[in-house]
Design a protein around this motif. Structure first.
Motif, PDB file in Angstrom:
ATOM      1  N   LEU A  93      -2.199 -15.883   3.423  1.00 41.76           N
ATOM      2  CA  LEU A  93      -2.746 -15.072   2.312  1.00 41.76           C
ATOM      3  C   LEU A  93      -2.373 -15.703   0.924  1.00 41.76           C
ATOM      4  CD1 LEU A  93      -4.027 -12.321   1.313  1.00 41.76           C
ATOM      5  CD2 LEU A  93      -1.901 -11.399   1.381  1.00 41.76           C
ATOM      6  N   ASP A 140      -2.112  -4.722 -12.461  1.00 41.22           N
ATOM      7  CA  ASP A 140      -2.774  -5.696 -11.487  1.00 41.22           C
ATOM      8  C   ASP A 140      -3.979  -6.217 -12.551  1.00 41.22           C
ATOM      9  OD1 ASP A 140      -1.005  -5.135  -9.350  1.00 41.22           O
ATOM     10  OD2 ASP A 140      -2.520  -3.916  -8.261  1.00 41.22           O
ATOM     11  N   GLU A 186      -9.637  -7.499  -7.104  1.00 41.99           N
ATOM     12  CA  GLU A 186     -10.996  -7.591  -6.031  1.00 41.99           C
ATOM     13  C   GLU A 186     -10.171  -7.010  -4.725  1.00 41.99           C
ATOM     14  OE1 GLU A 186     -13.698 -10.835  -7.922  1.00 41.99           O
ATOM     15  OE2 GLU A 186     -12.865 -11.431  -6.141  1.00 41.99           O
ATOM     16  N   ARG A 187      -9.024  -7.872  -4.334  1.00 47.70           N
ATOM     17  CA  ARG A 187      -8.559  -7.430  -3.199  1.00 47.70           C
ATOM     18  C   ARG A 187      -7.727  -6.010  -3.065  1.00 47.70           C
ATOM     19  NH1 ARG A 187      -7.212 -12.169   0.173  1.00 47.70           N
ATOM     20  NH2 ARG A 187      -8.484 -14.090  -0.643  1.00 47.70           N
ATOM     21  N   ASP A 238       0.844  -1.260   0.008  1.00 44.78           N
ATOM     22  CA  ASP A 238      -0.071  -0.094  -0.066  1.00 44.78           C
ATOM     23  C   ASP A 238       0.976   1.250  -0.049  1.00 44.78           C
ATOM     24  OD1 ASP A 238      -2.540  -1.076  -0.158  1.00 44.78           O
ATOM     25  OD2 ASP A 238      -3.090  -0.911   1.891  1.00 44.78           O
ATOM     26  N   HIS A 288       3.119  -7.758   0.029  1.00 46.03           N
ATOM     27  CA  HIS A 288       2.865  -8.626   1.059  1.00 46.03           C
ATOM     28  C   HIS A 288       4.087  -9.700   1.213  1.00 46.03           C
ATOM     29  CE1 HIS A 288       1.144 -11.521   3.910  1.00 46.03           C
ATOM     30  NE2 HIS A 288       0.153 -10.517   4.050  1.00 46.03           N
ATOM     31  N   GLU A 316      -4.731 -18.537   0.381  1.00 41.54           N
ATOM     32  CA  GLU A 316      -6.199 -17.828   0.027  1.00 41.54           C
ATOM     33  C   GLU A 316      -6.159 -17.443  -1.690  1.00 41.54           C
ATOM     34  OE1 GLU A 316      -7.002 -15.966   4.352  1.00 41.54           O
ATOM     35  OE2 GLU A 316      -7.726 -14.798   2.550  1.00 41.54           O
ATOM     36  N   VAL A 317      -5.065 -16.637  -1.708  1.00 38.76           N
ATOM     37  CA  VAL A 317      -5.105 -16.125  -3.088  1.00 38.76           C
ATOM     38  C   VAL A 317      -4.910 -17.235  -4.363  1.00 38.76           C
ATOM     39  CG1 VAL A 317      -3.547 -15.031  -4.824  1.00 38.76           C
ATOM     40  CG2 VAL A 317      -4.210 -13.745  -2.548  1.00 38.76           C
ATOM     41  N   VAL A 331      -8.055 -11.581  -8.951  1.00 42.60           N
ATOM     42  CA  VAL A 331      -8.010 -11.658  -7.478  1.00 42.60           C
ATOM     43  C   VAL A 331      -7.384 -10.355  -7.159  1.00 42.60           C
ATOM     44  CG1 VAL A 331      -6.049 -12.893  -7.986  1.00 42.60           C
ATOM     45  CG2 VAL A 331      -6.884 -12.692  -5.535  1.00 42.60           C
ATOM     46  N   GLU A 332      -6.408  -9.709  -7.823  1.00 42.48           N
ATOM     47  CA  GLU A 332      -5.701  -8.413  -7.545  1.00 42.48           C
ATOM     48  C   GLU A 332      -6.640  -7.306  -7.396  1.00 42.48           C
ATOM     49  OE1 GLU A 332      -2.574  -8.872 -10.622  1.00 42.48           O
ATOM     50  OE2 GLU A 332      -1.225  -9.215  -9.177  1.00 42.48           O
ATOM     51  N   ILE A 364      -4.504  -5.643  -4.109  1.00 41.46           N
ATOM     52  CA  ILE A 364      -3.262  -5.882  -3.743  1.00 41.46           C
ATOM     53  C   ILE A 364      -2.782  -6.456  -5.109  1.00 41.46           C
ATOM     54  CG2 ILE A 364      -3.460  -6.093  -1.396  1.00 41.46           C
ATOM     55  CD1 ILE A 364      -3.175  -9.208  -1.809  1.00 41.46           C
ATOM     56  N   GLN A 400      -8.323 -18.750  -4.635  1.00 38.20           N
ATOM     57  CA  GLN A 400      -9.184 -17.937  -5.492  1.00 38.20           C
ATOM     58  C   GLN A 400      -9.046 -17.815  -6.772  1.00 38.20           C
ATOM     59  OE1 GLN A 400      -9.495 -14.047  -3.180  1.00 38.20           O
ATOM     60  NE2 GLN A 400     -10.659 -13.246  -5.059  1.00 38.20           N
TER      61      GLN A 400
END
Ligand code: GDP
Ligand code: MG
Length: 556
Positions: free
Chosen positions: A346, A44, A51-52, A16, A82, A349-350, A48-49, A54, A353
């Protein structure tokens, strides 16, 4: 393009701090993409990028930049921030000679700022410190410059203050890239040699490899060989990434681009592989250190008929994310599946997804676990505290970096969220693996009518054995329907039962609610019962619904 007018760099920072936003501005200023509202975080690309919000994949874009009457080719790689994706960062760094190290003018140096700085520093890259978000009300670039000076030993005069959002001073960043980062140390003479630093699988075209050309040149129609498998291919298409694929006739040393050569198998053009011309063999480039998986979880198809489809989805996705390790596994309750290793929660999860979104796969994921080494001796008698402070460094008078030694199991689940909320978002956190430590752990088994249920076996700290055993038994009791006979649920350590629940015998009569003779309603209910049965797994003589496992495995 003459090599001395090429620059390869990546953007690194804590999550961020504005990497992707700065990348947008650089693409705009150089006319690579048009300046529209829609073009936000253009690198991005994954759903998934978006939506999140990141970045999880490093992305490449080649920019053309005019500076003092000369045209330069700038190859930019945007990286994730991350900690779970630092493997992407270390790979990107090996294709670059310099980095833009972004620091948020309000937040200052954070955990991943440190970690990423050291990745770049150890690789001996030129580091350009960029202080971003100077437009914010609470921006304090003075203090951040002092931090940079103190923590990284970089003179404050080298810092560039920008607002990536508004575009303030971003032009200076491009100039610094040209002035302070050296051109790649490569030569267009000599044999063609390229490193595959990223790879993905395209349904129609097969493997698309992203390559950094370290020597010579390659053109369409050339016969190339992948060093890893020793197989030869003909180059069908190649080009630059701007950031969309932009086909060209040739790629030269110093350039970064993509190549398609009729590779149909995911084992071909793996990340880290070297490509060379068939008639000019070269020694393979060093490639990449394999990422070390730290969090493991079982992945199973919802239905066994989906097994082959899920297998190819996992193969294709791991081509694109080579930090995931894959092992075949099977479970009595869930059938044939895999045990996958990830770099963090994470990351796990990614990955799941992406399986769903990019490959339309629906999966069952078991609770994550960390690896243990069991030593069968009295050394476990040594009681260790769960966290040990190692050292403490003051970054400035308000910020302190403390190193602790933690059992990994304590941090993978919710440590990060807890730390954030306890410190009102001020604390940040990074980790590296310190190796195995002795600990007071025991194996906790769960039995159904005397039969062990292997997917519920866990390793727990002695202090928590009782409460964990009790909780699992209670949750199982709630999820298993009554059956024709009594069911004993037991939590066991060795041969000692530490918790027990009992489900009383009961005949489930689905027709009991049907008064009168509505035959269609009866049929419907019977059909539903049959469907319910299908979703059951047998353990010994006990029918266990599939979602019972998920309910139990999902720790609260
Ligand atoms: P990344 O995780 O490092 O790639 O960060 P992003 O580029 O996704 O930016 C994170 C957030 O910070 C987004 O909401 C951006 O709009 C915001 N942001 C980025 N640069 C600036 C800036 O210069 N000023 C302000 N006010 N916000 C910014
Ligand atoms: Mg980003």
């Amino acid at each position: 393009f003459p090599v001395d007018r090429i620059r390869n760099f990546c953007i690194i920072a804590h999550i961020d701090h504005g990497k992707s936003t700065l990348a947008d501005r650089l693409l705009e200023i150089t006319g690579t993409v048009s300046k529209t509202e829609k073009n936000k975080q253009v690198l991005d690309k994954l759903q998934v990028e978006r939506e999140r919000g990141i970045t999880v994949k490093a992305q490449t874009a080649s920019l053309l930049y005019n500076h003092q009457g000369q045209q330069y080719l700038l190859n930019l790689i945007d990286t994730p921030g991350h900690v779970d994706f630092s493997y992407e960062v270390s790979r990107s760094i090996s294709a670059c000679q310099g980095v833009l190290l972004i620091v948020d003018a309000n937040q200052g140096i954070q955990a991943q700022t440190m970690a990423n700085f050291y990745l770049a520093f150890e690789a001996q890259l030129s580091i350009i410190p960029v202080i971003n978000k100077i437009d914010l009300k609470n921006a304090d670039p003075e203090t951040v410059e002092s931090q940079i000076e103190k923590a990284f030993d970089i003179p404050r005069a080298e810092c560039i203050r920008i607002s990536a959002k508004l575009g303030t001073n971003v032009e200076n960043v491009l100039q610094a890239v040209v002035d302070r980062i050296p051109p790649p140390p490569v030569s267009t003479d000599g044999p063609f040699k390229a490193l595959v630093f990223d790879s993905s699988f395209d349904h129609y075209r097969g493997v698309v490899a992203n390559i950094a050309v370290f020597g010579g040149r390659v053109r369409r129609g050339d016969k190339i060989v992948s060093a890893h498998l020793g197989k030869a291919y003909e180059v069908n298409e190649l080009g630059l990434l701007r950031p969309e694929e932009h086909p060209t006739q040739k790629l030269f040393a110093g350039q970064v681009g993509y190549i398609i050569a009729g590779m149909k198998d995911v084992k071909e053009a793996q990340i880290g592989d070297t490509l060379y011309l068939q008639e000019q063999p070269v020694e393979a480039l060093p490639g990449f250190k394999r990422a070390k998986a730290m969090v493991f979880a079982g992945i199973y198809p919802m239905d066994q008929s989906e097994y082959p489809g899920l297998r190819s989805a996992i193969e294709r996705l791991t081509l694109n994310d080579s930090s995931v390790t894959v092992q075949r596994d099977s479970s009595m309750a869930l059938g044939a599946g895999w045990r996958l290793g990830f770099l963090g929660l994470l990351h796990m999860e990614v990955f799941n997804q992406r399986l769903e979104q990019e490959y339309n796969a629906s999966v069952i994921v078991t609770a994550p676990t960390v690896p243990y080494k069991a030593i069968l001796s009295s050394a476990k008698l040594i009681k260790t505290r769960r966290a040990v402070q190692k050292n403490m460094v003051y970054i400035d008078d308000q910020r302190v970096m403390i190193k602790y030694l933690f059992p990994l199991n304590e941090i993978i689940v919710d440590f990060y969220d807890l730390l954030k909320s306890l410190s009102s978002g001020y604390a940040s956190f990074d980790y590296e693996i310190a190796g195995y430590q002795a600990a007071d752990l025991i194996k906790l088994d769960i039995l159904l009518n005397g039969r062990p249920v292997e997917e519920l076996t866990t390793i727990v700290h002695t202090d928590r054995a009782y409460s964990t055993g009790k909780a699992v038994c209670e949750r199982l009791k709630d999820s298993i329907p009554r059956q024709l006979f009594e069911i004993a649920i037991q939590a066991v350590i060795g041969s000692k039962v530490i918790a027990r629940e009992t489900i009383k015998a009961y005949r489930k009569n689905v027709l009991a609610k049907c008064y009168g003779g509505d035959i269609t309603r009866k049929m419907k209910l019977l059909k539903r019962q049959a469907e319910g049965k299908k979703k059951m797994r047998r353990i010994g003589n006990v029918e266990v619904p599939k979602d019972a496992f998920i309910n139990v495995l999902k720790r609260k």
